[in-house]
Design an enzyme around this catalytic site. Structure first.
Site, PDB file in Angstrom:
ATOM      1  N   ASP D  44      -0.934 -15.918   5.112  1.00 37.81           N
ATOM      2  CA  ASP D  44      -1.962 -15.359   5.995  1.00 37.81           C
ATOM      3  C   ASP D  44      -3.076 -14.703   5.171  1.00 37.81           C
ATOM      4  OD1 ASP D  44      -2.702 -15.081   8.767  1.00 37.81           O
ATOM      5  OD2 ASP D  44      -2.481 -12.916   8.501  1.00 37.81           O
ATOM      6  N   CYS D 135      -7.298 -17.631  16.833  1.00 34.77           N
ATOM      7  CA  CYS D 135      -6.750 -16.659  15.881  1.00 34.77           C
ATOM      8  C   CYS D 135      -7.121 -15.240  16.293  1.00 34.77           C
ATOM      9  CB  CYS D 135      -7.247 -16.955  14.469  1.00 34.77           C
ATOM     10  SG  CYS D 135      -6.815 -15.661  13.308  1.00 34.77           S
ATOM     11  N   TYR D 139      -4.174 -13.126  18.328  1.00 32.61           N
ATOM     12  CA  TYR D 139      -3.433 -12.065  17.643  1.00 32.61           C
ATOM     13  C   TYR D 139      -3.481 -10.763  18.442  1.00 32.61           C
ATOM     14  CZ  TYR D 139      -1.882 -14.146  13.255  1.00 32.61           C
ATOM     15  OH  TYR D 139      -1.203 -14.879  12.310  1.00 32.61           O
ATOM     16  N   TYR D 166      -2.400  -4.812  14.829  1.00 35.54           N
ATOM     17  CA  TYR D 166      -3.109  -5.742  15.708  1.00 35.54           C
ATOM     18  C   TYR D 166      -3.163  -5.261  17.166  1.00 35.54           C
ATOM     19  CZ  TYR D 166      -3.370  -8.990  11.822  1.00 35.54           C
ATOM     20  OH  TYR D 166      -3.664  -9.574  10.619  1.00 35.54           O
ATOM     21  N   GLU D 199     -37.485 -27.334  33.661  1.00 39.81           N
ATOM     22  CA  GLU D 199     -38.664 -27.806  32.925  1.00 39.81           C
ATOM     23  C   GLU D 199     -38.869 -29.299  33.162  1.00 39.81           C
ATOM     24  OE1 GLU D 199     -41.120 -26.886  31.223  1.00 39.81           O
ATOM     25  OE2 GLU D 199     -40.768 -24.861  30.497  1.00 39.81           O
TER      26      GLU D 199
END
Lengths: 214, 214, 214, 214
Positions: D44, D135, D139, D166, D199
């Protein structure tokens, strides 16, 4: 109205300033000085080297094999065909391909090519393709218009070979393919957007019935 | 003689043309018009946005964590410190950060920033660092020289705040770190080259004894 | 000893593990299961799409037109020749090119191709070329070795078409060109290093005579 | 329903397989082996180095200064905060930051990080942000869920420091910002799409009145 026509309409003043520039008229009536044409052509050779790199970025960015093949054929059109015109014309001035590659780059050439390369590397394939389009499609349009003028056909016009090249069938086809490819990319995006919206509505439909259970 | 000093020596004419440009003298003696300074500063704000992108490329290109941290601190120095000077000075002219970000980009700014970004994305970390160096180190050198002139110190000099910022401790330290980092990169390359040569010789040593057996 | 031979010598254990893998022997003696070969070939098709992207990055990274042309011919060799073998063999199993492009990517294929693309985008052209070499040159080496075995030639060997393709003249030539191009790149670097060292010495020579005058 | 919630809903099976993986339960009840955790944490660390590079690509790809600042703060969160947890925990096993940086990369780490980097370099900013989201946001979600379990709080749970990090305020805020930034990007795209459509309609409105005059 095609995607490319819309882009042109949205940038009509800039498009006219580019495609109807006095430089192009000077090629048609043969009044452009050789020095100006020569400076342009040498820088355009350096430009094509960078544009070939940009087509390589298009191959790298392509999400599908068909897009890769399309971009690879654009790369080959530059390296294997378009640059030959420059080599041939410059040989008449005693300049070899090596001389061309070593020519000092003009600030305008650096600014344009690096802008396109940066926009392309930063954004996605459509962004890059849009940045490449003014050159590819514009040259075809300019040359076709010039070729239709009577003064262009004069046997004494020294720029006829340039005009014939870009007004000729093979290059016009490259430009037509580019326009069609842009349309296809833009259409795919429209389809994807619509499908995404419908997918979302489908979720919403279920969602409205009751709250989420963790 | 450091790696950066060698680069300067090898490009001494260009280096002088840049660091001793009349524009810099005009800031020192206060004779530069406000319009010129303002145009420069707005474009320099756009320039810094692109240079921050180039520092991000340096983070991406870094082969080692230490190089990443070095590049990330350069990125932060631009976004969190250097741009504040521009915001502060431009506020005096009634320009908000949003106005600055929306200012029409000058061709010179586009050419320079995209050239650096392209060189950096195309080459390796050292190539990118070398392309970034004239700006970072040159500004420190220019400002230090200007700060030492008596006319710079005049209370009426409107450009003193600019000179003080780049001649000040924090910016001079950023430039010193950049020079040191370039040296370290160049030295690592020299060490790597030497080690590679020695490794090769070692193989050759064994090779000379007899032919390879498949 | 060529640059590529040196790389192989420096990574000899890994090179043998790759080029003499049981999978290759299984193709030579025909004992490999069709399921294994089929899984490999479908993933190799996806692999070639990514390798074509990597060759496009090589075009983009090339500092000289000759390197661009070399890389563009590698790109074309994949898109216009090598993939046809896969299309032909997979058609025998009822798989269309569209089926191949939509096949779920294996983790090993993702890991390898993205590693090469990242190394190539991050580093310079030589780095990318070195990352591409094991595939291009290794396949030529493997196929040539397998083709020389008597069991390969058995009329019943279902993998003979694969071996013939990579052992055949055209592919062997691609690999030979790749080795030669690597040598040329490495040699250019050596020349550049030497010239740079000599340039530096020249400056140093002058420098020793007296101090710099600001 | 936010953009991120829609993405999760569209990939609900994969999301559960990831966020409710046995590995995470093993951290909550303390039954995970130290060897498994250590292998994970070292990889990690290498993963975070590559993710920092991906955040640098996000800075480079950002079309607006506000997006650049957002991406630069994500880069800083990894280099200046998140990696410290790994350094601290690994120090307990006698591993220095240098040991971590030199650890042999696992194939799974290579595959994941290079896939994200390639997707990000190839596509636009939203594509990259979507690739980074599992990720960052995952987490935060995993740790918040684990922190709410009674077994996590046991004084003997060796993985509590990881979960606390975390599940803690600072990291949860980073994840919340990421979700909000994704929403903002997706909303901007929706606004841009709508404005583009309007537009186009406007042009069409004029177009219907009469044909184009060359």
């Amino acid at each position: 109205m095609s995607f490319f026509e819309r882009l042109k309409a949205a940038a009509s003043a800039e498009w006219r300033a580019y495609t109807e520039h006095p430089f192009t008229i000077g090629m048609a009536d043969g009044t452009l000085t050789e020095a100006a044409f020569r400076h342009y052509l040498v820088q355009d050779y350096l430009f094509l080297i960078e544009f070939a790199r940009a087509y390589a970025v298009a191959v790298y960015k392509s999400p599908r094999l068909a897009d890769m093949r399309e971009a690879a054929s654009g790369l080959s059109a530059i390296l294997d065909v378009e640059m030959n015109l420059h080599v041939k014309l410059c040989a008449g001035w005693g300049l070899s391909p090596g001389d061309l590659e070593q020519a000092p780059p003009a600030a305008e050439m650096l600014a344009y090519t690096r802008y396109v390369l940066d926009a392309g590397m930063r954004g996605d394939l459509l962004t890059l393709r849009v940045a490449l389009a003014p050159c590819v499609v514009g040259y075809a349009e300019i040359a076709a218009r010039l070729a239709a003028r009577p003064d262009t056909c004069a046997a004494t016009n020294p720029y006829r070979v340039w005009i014939d090249e870009y007004a000729g069938g093979p290059y016009q086809e490259v430009a037509a393919k580019t326009r069609a490819h842009l349309d296809r990319l833009a259409e795919l995006i429209a389809i994807f957007k619509e499908a995404t919206r419908l997918e979302t509505d489908f979720w919403e439909m279920g969602w409205r019935v009751g709250p989420r259970v963790e």
